[in-house]
Design an enzyme around this catalytic site. Structure first.
Site, PDB file in Angstrom:
ATOM      1  N   ARG A 102     -23.663   4.863  69.148  1.00 27.31           N
ATOM      2  CA  ARG A 102     -22.604   4.281  68.306  1.00 27.31           C
ATOM      3  C   ARG A 102     -23.011   4.311  66.829  1.00 27.31           C
ATOM      4  O   ARG A 102     -22.199   4.582  65.949  1.00 27.31           O
ATOM      5  CB  ARG A 102     -22.278   2.859  68.764  1.00 27.31           C
ATOM      6  CG  ARG A 102     -21.066   2.278  68.045  1.00 27.31           C
ATOM      7  CD  ARG A 102     -20.574   0.999  68.672  1.00 27.31           C
ATOM      8  NE  ARG A 102     -21.537  -0.092  68.537  1.00 27.31           N
ATOM      9  CZ  ARG A 102     -21.390  -1.289  69.110  1.00 27.31           C
ATOM     10  NH1 ARG A 102     -20.323  -1.540  69.854  1.00 27.31           N
ATOM     11  NH2 ARG A 102     -22.286  -2.232  68.934  1.00 27.31           N
ATOM     12  N   LYS A 125     -19.035   0.570  62.682  1.00 25.18           N
ATOM     13  CA  LYS A 125     -19.732  -0.708  62.506  1.00 25.18           C
ATOM     14  C   LYS A 125     -20.417  -0.632  61.144  1.00 25.18           C
ATOM     15  O   LYS A 125     -21.599  -0.303  61.028  1.00 25.18           O
ATOM     16  CB  LYS A 125     -20.724  -0.898  63.654  1.00 25.18           C
ATOM     17  CG  LYS A 125     -20.907  -2.353  64.021  1.00 25.18           C
ATOM     18  CD  LYS A 125     -21.595  -2.496  65.341  1.00 25.18           C
ATOM     19  CE  LYS A 125     -22.316  -3.814  65.432  1.00 25.18           C
ATOM     20  NZ  LYS A 125     -21.548  -4.997  65.136  1.00 25.18           N
ATOM     21  N   GLU A 129      -9.323  -8.632  68.672  1.00 28.53           N
ATOM     22  CA  GLU A 129     -10.641  -9.100  69.102  1.00 28.53           C
ATOM     23  C   GLU A 129     -11.020 -10.314  68.270  1.00 28.53           C
ATOM     24  O   GLU A 129     -10.258 -10.742  67.404  1.00 28.53           O
ATOM     25  CB  GLU A 129     -11.673  -7.988  68.919  1.00 28.53           C
ATOM     26  CG  GLU A 129     -11.800  -7.511  67.480  1.00 28.53           C
ATOM     27  CD  GLU A 129     -12.795  -6.361  67.315  1.00 28.53           C
ATOM     28  OE1 GLU A 129     -13.686  -6.212  68.152  1.00 28.53           O
ATOM     29  OE2 GLU A 129     -12.664  -5.630  66.321  1.00 28.53           O
TER      30      GLU A 129
HETATM   31  N1  PMP Z   1     -16.230  -6.773  67.922  1.00 26.86           N
HETATM   32  C1  PMP Z   1     -16.831  -6.937  66.738  1.00 26.86           C
HETATM   33  C2  PMP Z   1     -15.994  -6.999  65.516  1.00 26.86           C
HETATM   34  C3  PMP Z   1     -18.226  -7.061  66.664  1.00 26.86           C
HETATM   35  O1  PMP Z   1     -18.827  -7.220  65.484  1.00 26.86           O
HETATM   36  C4  PMP Z   1     -18.975  -7.040  67.859  1.00 26.86           C
HETATM   37  C5  PMP Z   1     -20.457  -7.235  67.812  1.00 26.86           C
HETATM   38  N2  PMP Z   1     -21.118  -6.089  67.450  1.00 26.86           N
HETATM   39  C6  PMP Z   1     -18.305  -6.840  69.074  1.00 26.86           C
HETATM   40  C7  PMP Z   1     -16.931  -6.725  69.065  1.00 26.86           C
HETATM   41  C8  PMP Z   1     -19.061  -6.745  70.363  1.00 26.86           C
HETATM   42  O2  PMP Z   1     -19.716  -5.510  70.419  1.00 26.86           O
HETATM   43  P1  PMP Z   1     -21.084  -5.328  71.229  1.00 26.86           P
HETATM   44  O3  PMP Z   1     -20.852  -5.806  72.603  1.00 26.86           O
HETATM   45  O4  PMP Z   1     -21.338  -3.870  71.171  1.00 26.86           O
HETATM   46  O5  PMP Z   1     -22.103  -6.140  70.518  1.00 26.86           O
END
Ligand code: PMP
Length: 289
Positions: free
Chosen positions: A54, A153, A186
């Site tokens: 990612r 990200k 989210e």
């Molecule tokens: N959505 C957002 C906006 C985030 O910052 C995160 C944390 N990284 C997640 C969802 C969850 O992603 P992950 O399970 O890959 O940490």
């Protein structure tokens, strides 16, 4: 006296006090860079391959060339975890655009910087996992993917921070962000699931979410437990009438939701399916130790 922690910066492990980067770094000046948050269980980075994949994808999307191969970056993460004697903790892996001039042009930044911090973490108190947390839906919409994909990200988290402020001002530690169409996207740092008729429901990628790695782990556990998962657009109505609700993310892991906008979800207690998934998740991460 405890040994001082060490931070990886561009190939060197430097004492935390001396771990500094330039004020000319475009990561600071413009939020120009990408990052990952990775859990460490039993001294081993959890789902490292997925996180690195990612990270490289995020970098590619912003025209940033990470100055080392995946294999070397994985080794650097492990080296930093080991140097800090982290058994159960968290890694913050950051790649900034690097130093440049006082203008946006990324071509004026000759060398990206790679930073790795390995530390301990406690995001939420254990009580939230037992009793569930309260959420609020906020007015700040999740950024439109046509403007900036939430899949990147990036170091610019202001969209999420604005929503977090809305949530905190309403007395909640997490907030539900809707997309510009008004569908559930989210939370500020977590993905969201509900339970409806015994099935899991979660917004699809097209709702403008970061497709979380923990979200993927939840889906794998659900599949093993023969619980169906539907990726569908959801409205606030779906949240309010859910049998259960929970959040998931690297830092939060799986956390039950007891209330949304003041309405009790599933009687205001963590639901059966949520607790089952949480127990399996903990078993999985324990086995990784
Ligand atoms: N959505 C957002 C906006 C985030 O910052 C995160 C944390 N990284 C997640 C969802 C969850 O992603 P992950 O399970 O890959 O940490």
């Amino acid at each position: 006296m405890a040994e001082e922690s060490k931070v990886y910066i561009d190939g060197d492990l430097v004492p935390k006090r001396e771990a500094k980067i330039s004020v000319y770094d475009h990561g600071l000046l413009y939020g120009d860079g990408v990052f990952e948050g990775i859990r460490v269980y039993g001294g081993r980075p959890f789902r490292l391959a997925e996180h690195l994949e990612r990270l490289y994808r995020s970098a590619q999307a912003i025209w940033l060339k990470i100055p080392m191969e995946t294999r070397c970056l994985a080794a650097a993460v492990r080296r930093t975890v080991k140097a800090n004697r982290i058994r159960d903790g968290y890694v913050r892996l950051v790649v900034t655009r690097g130093c440049g001039t006082l203008g946006l042009d990324p071509n004026k930044c000759p060398r990206p910087s790679v930073i790795i911090i390995a530390d301990t973490i406690t995001l939420y108190p254990e009580e939230y996992y037992r009793n569930g947390l309260a959420l609020v839906t906020v007015n700040t919409p999740r950024i439109n993917p046509a403007a900036l994909s939430p899949q990147i990200k990036s170091l610019n988290y202001l969209n999420n921070i604005m929503a977090k402020i809305d949530g905190l001002n309403a007395g909640c530690v997490e907030a539900v962000m809707l997309n510009s169409q008004g569908y559930v996207a989210e939370c500020t740092g977590d993905n969201i699931f509900i339970v409806r008729s015994g099935r899991l429901r979660t917004p699809p990628e097209s709702a403008g979410i970061l497709v979380g790695i923990t979200r993927q782990v939840v889906m794998e556990i659900a599949s093993r437990l023969r619980i169906r998962v539907e990726e569908v657009d959801m409205t606030k109505y779906d949240l309010y009438t859910a049998e259960e609700c929970f959040l998931c993310g690297t830092a939060a892991e799986i956390v039950p939701v007891a209330k949304i906008d003041g309405r009790a979800i599933g009687g205001g207690r963590p639901g059966k399916i949520t607790l089952k998934l949480l127990a399996h998740f903990r078993r999985l991460t324990k086995a990784a130790r």
